[in-house]
Design a protein around this motif. Structure first.
Motif, PDB file in Angstrom:
ATOM      1  N   ILE A 118       0.862  -1.188   0.000  1.00 46.49           N
ATOM      2  CA  ILE A 118       0.000   0.000   0.000  1.00 46.49           C
ATOM      3  C   ILE A 118       0.893   1.231   0.000  1.00 46.49           C
ATOM      4  O   ILE A 118       1.783   1.365   0.859  1.00 46.49           O
ATOM      5  CB  ILE A 118      -0.938   0.006   1.219  1.00 46.49           C
ATOM      6  CG1 ILE A 118      -1.748  -1.301   1.244  1.00 46.49           C
ATOM      7  CG2 ILE A 118      -1.873   1.221   1.171  1.00 46.49           C
ATOM      8  CD1 ILE A 118      -2.619  -1.471   2.476  1.00 46.49           C
ATOM      9  N   HIS A 119       0.660   2.112  -0.966  1.00 46.29           N
ATOM     10  CA  HIS A 119       1.579   3.247  -1.160  1.00 46.29           C
ATOM     11  C   HIS A 119       0.791   4.538  -1.356  1.00 46.29           C
ATOM     12  O   HIS A 119      -0.244   4.563  -2.021  1.00 46.29           O
ATOM     13  CB  HIS A 119       2.457   2.982  -2.385  1.00 46.29           C
ATOM     14  CG  HIS A 119       3.516   4.021  -2.609  1.00 46.29           C
ATOM     15  ND1 HIS A 119       4.615   4.166  -1.782  1.00 46.29           N
ATOM     16  CD2 HIS A 119       3.647   4.986  -3.561  1.00 46.29           C
ATOM     17  CE1 HIS A 119       5.375   5.166  -2.234  1.00 46.29           C
ATOM     18  NE2 HIS A 119       4.808   5.689  -3.307  1.00 46.29           N
ATOM     19  N   ASP A 120       1.323   5.627  -0.780  1.00 47.49           N
ATOM     20  CA  ASP A 120       0.746   6.957  -1.002  1.00 47.49           C
ATOM     21  C   ASP A 120       1.047   7.413  -2.423  1.00 47.49           C
ATOM     22  O   ASP A 120       2.217   7.526  -2.800  1.00 47.49           O
ATOM     23  CB  ASP A 120       1.400   7.997  -0.072  1.00 47.49           C
ATOM     24  CG  ASP A 120       1.137   7.720   1.390  1.00 47.49           C
ATOM     25  OD1 ASP A 120       0.030   7.231   1.703  1.00 47.49           O
ATOM     26  OD2 ASP A 120       2.021   8.004   2.219  1.00 47.49           O
ATOM     27  N   GLY A 121       0.005   7.747  -3.171  1.00 45.50           N
ATOM     28  CA  GLY A 121       0.227   8.277  -4.519  1.00 45.50           C
ATOM     29  C   GLY A 121       1.078   9.534  -4.509  1.00 45.50           C
ATOM     30  O   GLY A 121       1.754   9.853  -5.493  1.00 45.50           O
ATOM     31  N   ALA A 122       1.058  10.251  -3.384  1.00 44.75           N
ATOM     32  CA  ALA A 122       1.798  11.513  -3.265  1.00 44.75           C
ATOM     33  C   ALA A 122       3.245  11.323  -2.809  1.00 44.75           C
ATOM     34  O   ALA A 122       3.890  12.265  -2.374  1.00 44.75           O
ATOM     35  CB  ALA A 122       1.066  12.443  -2.309  1.00 44.75           C
ATOM     36  N   ARG A 123       3.739  10.074  -2.897  1.00 47.27           N
ATOM     37  CA  ARG A 123       5.187   9.834  -2.651  1.00 47.27           C
ATOM     38  C   ARG A 123       5.807   9.388  -3.970  1.00 47.27           C
ATOM     39  O   ARG A 123       6.038   8.196  -4.192  1.00 47.27           O
ATOM     40  CB  ARG A 123       5.389   8.757  -1.585  1.00 47.27           C
ATOM     41  CG  ARG A 123       5.054   9.209  -0.176  1.00 47.27           C
ATOM     42  CD  ARG A 123       5.588   8.188   0.834  1.00 47.27           C
ATOM     43  NE  ARG A 123       5.040   8.404   2.147  1.00 47.27           N
ATOM     44  CZ  ARG A 123       5.677   9.077   3.121  1.00 47.27           C
ATOM     45  NH1 ARG A 123       6.852   9.593   2.891  1.00 47.27           N
ATOM     46  NH2 ARG A 123       5.105   9.216   4.302  1.00 47.27           N
ATOM     47  N   PRO A 124       6.108  10.340  -4.842  1.00 47.98           N
ATOM     48  CA  PRO A 124       6.519   9.992  -6.205  1.00 47.98           C
ATOM     49  C   PRO A 124       7.979   9.593  -6.347  1.00 47.98           C
ATOM     50  O   PRO A 124       8.366   9.037  -7.376  1.00 47.98           O
ATOM     51  CB  PRO A 124       6.271  11.294  -6.974  1.00 47.98           C
ATOM     52  CG  PRO A 124       6.467  12.363  -5.946  1.00 47.98           C
ATOM     53  CD  PRO A 124       5.962  11.787  -4.648  1.00 47.98           C
ATOM     54  N   LEU A 125       8.802   9.873  -5.319  1.00 46.75           N
ATOM     55  CA  LEU A 125      10.244   9.713  -5.491  1.00 46.75           C
ATOM     56  C   LEU A 125      10.781   8.466  -4.807  1.00 46.75           C
ATOM     57  O   LEU A 125      11.979   8.337  -4.565  1.00 46.75           O
ATOM     58  CB  LEU A 125      10.967  10.980  -4.994  1.00 46.75           C
ATOM     59  CG  LEU A 125      10.554  12.257  -5.758  1.00 46.75           C
ATOM     60  CD1 LEU A 125      11.201  13.485  -5.151  1.00 46.75           C
ATOM     61  CD2 LEU A 125      10.908  12.136  -7.240  1.00 46.75           C
ATOM     62  N   VAL A 126       9.865   7.534  -4.505  1.00 42.55           N
ATOM     63  CA  VAL A 126      10.279   6.273  -3.880  1.00 42.55           C
ATOM     64  C   VAL A 126      11.214   5.536  -4.843  1.00 42.55           C
ATOM     65  O   VAL A 126      10.980   5.496  -6.052  1.00 42.55           O
ATOM     66  CB  VAL A 126       9.036   5.434  -3.510  1.00 42.55           C
ATOM     67  CG1 VAL A 126       8.212   5.042  -4.719  1.00 42.55           C
ATOM     68  CG2 VAL A 126       9.440   4.204  -2.705  1.00 42.55           C
ATOM     69  N   SER A 127      12.273   4.966  -4.287  1.00 41.35           N
ATOM     70  CA  SER A 127      13.272   4.299  -5.141  1.00 41.35           C
ATOM     71  C   SER A 127      12.980   2.805  -5.262  1.00 41.35           C
ATOM     72  O   SER A 127      12.248   2.214  -4.462  1.00 41.35           O
ATOM     73  CB  SER A 127      14.666   4.490  -4.543  1.00 41.35           C
ATOM     74  OG  SER A 127      14.761   3.780  -3.316  1.00 41.35           O
ATOM     75  N   GLN A 128      13.598   2.193  -6.269  1.00 39.06           N
ATOM     76  CA  GLN A 128      13.486   0.734  -6.441  1.00 39.06           C
ATOM     77  C   GLN A 128      14.013   0.015  -5.203  1.00 39.06           C
ATOM     78  O   GLN A 128      13.445  -0.990  -4.777  1.00 39.06           O
ATOM     79  CB  GLN A 128      14.307   0.306  -7.668  1.00 39.06           C
ATOM     80  CG  GLN A 128      13.787   0.875  -8.983  1.00 39.06           C
ATOM     81  CD  GLN A 128      12.391   0.402  -9.301  1.00 39.06           C
ATOM     82  OE1 GLN A 128      12.110  -0.785  -9.203  1.00 39.06           O
ATOM     83  NE2 GLN A 128      11.503   1.311  -9.640  1.00 39.06           N
ATOM     84  N   GLU A 129      15.099   0.528  -4.622  1.00 39.58           N
ATOM     85  CA  GLU A 129      15.697  -0.123  -3.453  1.00 39.58           C
ATOM     86  C   GLU A 129      14.714  -0.154  -2.286  1.00 39.58           C
ATOM     87  O   GLU A 129      14.590  -1.158  -1.585  1.00 39.58           O
ATOM     88  CB  GLU A 129      16.968   0.609  -3.000  1.00 39.58           C
ATOM     89  CG  GLU A 129      18.150   0.501  -3.947  1.00 39.58           C
ATOM     90  CD  GLU A 129      17.974   1.304  -5.242  1.00 39.58           C
ATOM     91  OE1 GLU A 129      17.205   2.306  -5.242  1.00 39.58           O
ATOM     92  OE2 GLU A 129      18.562   0.919  -6.264  1.00 39.58           O
ATOM     93  N   VAL A 130      14.015   0.954  -2.088  1.00 41.62           N
ATOM     94  CA  VAL A 130      13.058   1.012  -0.975  1.00 41.62           C
ATOM     95  C   VAL A 130      11.917   0.016  -1.224  1.00 41.62           C
ATOM     96  O   VAL A 130      11.541  -0.746  -0.318  1.00 41.62           O
ATOM     97  CB  VAL A 130      12.522   2.454  -0.790  1.00 41.62           C
ATOM     98  CG1 VAL A 130      11.300   2.465   0.135  1.00 41.62           C
ATOM     99  CG2 VAL A 130      13.617   3.355  -0.215  1.00 41.62           C
ATOM    100  N   ILE A 131      11.380  -0.016  -2.430  1.00 42.19           N
ATOM    101  CA  ILE A 131      10.260  -0.934  -2.714  1.00 42.19           C
ATOM    102  C   ILE A 131      10.720  -2.386  -2.561  1.00 42.19           C
ATOM    103  O   ILE A 131      10.088  -3.187  -1.859  1.00 42.19           O
ATOM    104  CB  ILE A 131       9.684  -0.707  -4.135  1.00 42.19           C
ATOM    105  CG1 ILE A 131       9.214   0.742  -4.332  1.00 42.19           C
ATOM    106  CG2 ILE A 131       8.515  -1.675  -4.387  1.00 42.19           C
ATOM    107  CD1 ILE A 131       8.739   1.047  -5.762  1.00 42.19           C
TER     108      ILE A 131
END
Lengths: 246, 246
Positions: A118-131
Motif C-alpha cells: 500500500i503506497h501513497d500516490g503523493a510519494r513519487p520519489l520512492v526508489s526501487q531499493e526502498v520498494i
C-alpha cells in the motif's frame, strides 16, 4: 515416478509470491494552488506519473490498483492509458477517509496475490531499493514498512509548553509502501473499520492486532508531497538526481 | 519630588530587554563533499552568511557572538568583516561538543543582555517572524523555542520492529533560535556540564531544571543543513522565495 516428479518440483526455484500494489491517490479535497496534489506537475510530469513509473518498473510488483477520487477518475484513467502503465489493472473510486480508500483497493487487488503493498500516490520519489527492500522483508515477516530515523529534536508539549524531550533513539518516521501478507492486511483493515478506528498508516491496523511490523531502510528522498514547499523540495531532489548528486 | 521622579520613571515606556544571539557554527569535523556545512555555498553565499544576515537584520537582536572551530576562525572572521555584520561583537572558538560551544558563546555575550538567543549556524533560512516571535515569547516566559508539528507517522521501535505508533498530536519538532533569560540559560548549561549530560538542544538543559519552555510558531523552511539533500532543499526554498511562491 511420482516421487521423482515431486522431487523435481521441489527442486525448481520457487516462484516468489505475487505482490499487488494499491496506490492511494484519493486524497482529500485539499488542493495546492488549484491543482490536486497527485496531479501537480513535478519535473514536467504529474506527481502520480512518477509514482506509477516507480511501481511499473519494479520487478517485485506484479499488479497495480490505483484508488482515486470520483472527480479524478477520468483523468487518472487517461494517464494510465497514455503512459501505458500495463501493470495497472484497475482504477477505482476510494472512500471519504483514507481507510475506505485502502479497503476499496484491497477489494480490487488480485485475490491470488500473496502480498499487498500500500503506497501513497503523493510519494513519487520512492526508489526501487526502498520498494524491493520492503517487499522482501514482508515475505519473511508478514508485515513491513520503510522508515528513517527521526533526526529532529522532538518535544512532548501540552498547551504550548514543553513537558519533556522525547528520546528519539527509538523513534522512526515511517513511509510507504507498507507491505503485508494479503489476508493479514484485509483482516486488519476490516477490523479497524468495524471498530470505527481512524488510521494514520496501515501498519497501525496491523499493530492493533498485536503484531509487530518490520522496519526496513527508507529514504530521506521518499517525501510525501503535501505543500508547495514539498513540491519545490521534490524538484530539487529530481534535479540533484539528474546531476548525479544524490 | 523623589516620589514624582519615581512615578515619572515608572510611567516611561520600559526599554525592551537586550537580546544577544549566540550563533553556533562550530559543528563537528563532519564535512559535506570537502566543505564545512556552514561555509557551503547556498544560492551563491555561504550558509553562515544567510544565517548572519537574518540576525543582523532583526531589530530584536542587539549583538551577535559567533562560535566556530579553531580551523575556521580566520575564514569566519573574514566573512563577518567582508559582509560588514556590525552586530557581530566576537568570533570565538567553541568546544569539542555542542554544549561546550554554547558555553563559550554565553561567556562572551554581553553580561548586560537580559535574553540570549542560541541558534544553529546551519539554519540559514530562519525568518524574521520566527526570530521575533520567539524573542517576544521569551520576554514573557523566560524560555521559548520555535517548533512545528510532527507530521510524519512516528513509530516506537525496538530491534527493527515496531512496538507502537506514537500519538503525534502532542509531538513537536523544535528548531532554533531558542531564547532564554540570560541567567537561566547560563545556570542550566553549567549544571548540564557539571552533571556530564549531553544535549540535543538547549531547551533540554532548562527542562531538566523542571521549567517548561514555551513553543512558538516555527517554519517548515527553517531547515538545518546537514546533508547534500538539505542543501538542495535550501536552494529550492531560496528559489521559491525568489519567485514569490513561499
Amino acid at each position: 515416478m511420482a516421487g521423482l516428479l515431486s522431487l523435481f518440483k521441489r527442486r525448481r526455484p520457487e516462484k516468489a509470491p505475487g505482490c499487488s500494489a494499491v496506490i492511494v491517490a484519493a486524497g482529500s479535497a485539499r488542493r495546492m494552488e488549484g491543482i490536486d496534489k497527485v496531479l501537480a506537475p513535478l519535473g514536467e510530469l504529474p506527481v502520480l506519473v512518477h509514482t506509477l513509473y516507480a511501481f511499473q518498473d519494479c520487478p517485485a510488483i506484479d499488479e497495480i490498483v490505483v484508488v482515486t477520487r470520483e472527480d479524478l477518475l477520468v483523468e487518472v484513467s487517461r494517464i494510465c492509458k497514455d503512459f501505458a502503465f500495463r501493470k495497472v489493472t484497475k482504477v477505482v473510486v476510494g472512500g471519504a477517509e483514507r481507510i475506505g480508500s485502502v479497503q476499496a483497493g484491497l477489494r480490487e487487488a488480485d485475490p491470488e496475490a500473496e502480498l499487498i503493498a500500500i503506497h501513497d500516490g503523493a510519494r513519487p520519489l520512492v526508489s526501487q531499493e526502498v520498494i524491493q527492500g520492503v517487499v522482501e522483508a514482508a515475505r519473511l515477516s508478514s508485515a513491513a514498512a520503510p522508515a528513517i530515523p527521526v533526526t529532529d529534536t522532538v518535544k512532548w508539549a501540552e498547551g504550548g509548553r514543553t513537558v519533556e524531550t522525547v528520546d528519539r533513539s527509538q523513534l522512526w518516521a515511517v513511509q510507504t509502501p507498507q507491505v503485508f501478507e494479503a489476508g493479514l492486511i484485509r483482516g486488519a483493515i476490516q477490523k479497524a473499520i468495524d471498530d470505527g478506528e481512524g488510521l494514520t498508516d496501515d501498519c497501525g491496523a496491523v499493530e492493533r492486532l498485536g503484531m509487530p511490523v518490520t522496519l526496513t531502510r527508507g529514504s530521506q528522498e521518499n517525501i510525501k508531497i503535501t505543500t508547495p514547499l514539498d513540491l519545490a523540495v521534490g524538484e530539487a531532489i529530481l534535479r540533484a538526481r539528474g546531476e548525479g548528486l544524490l
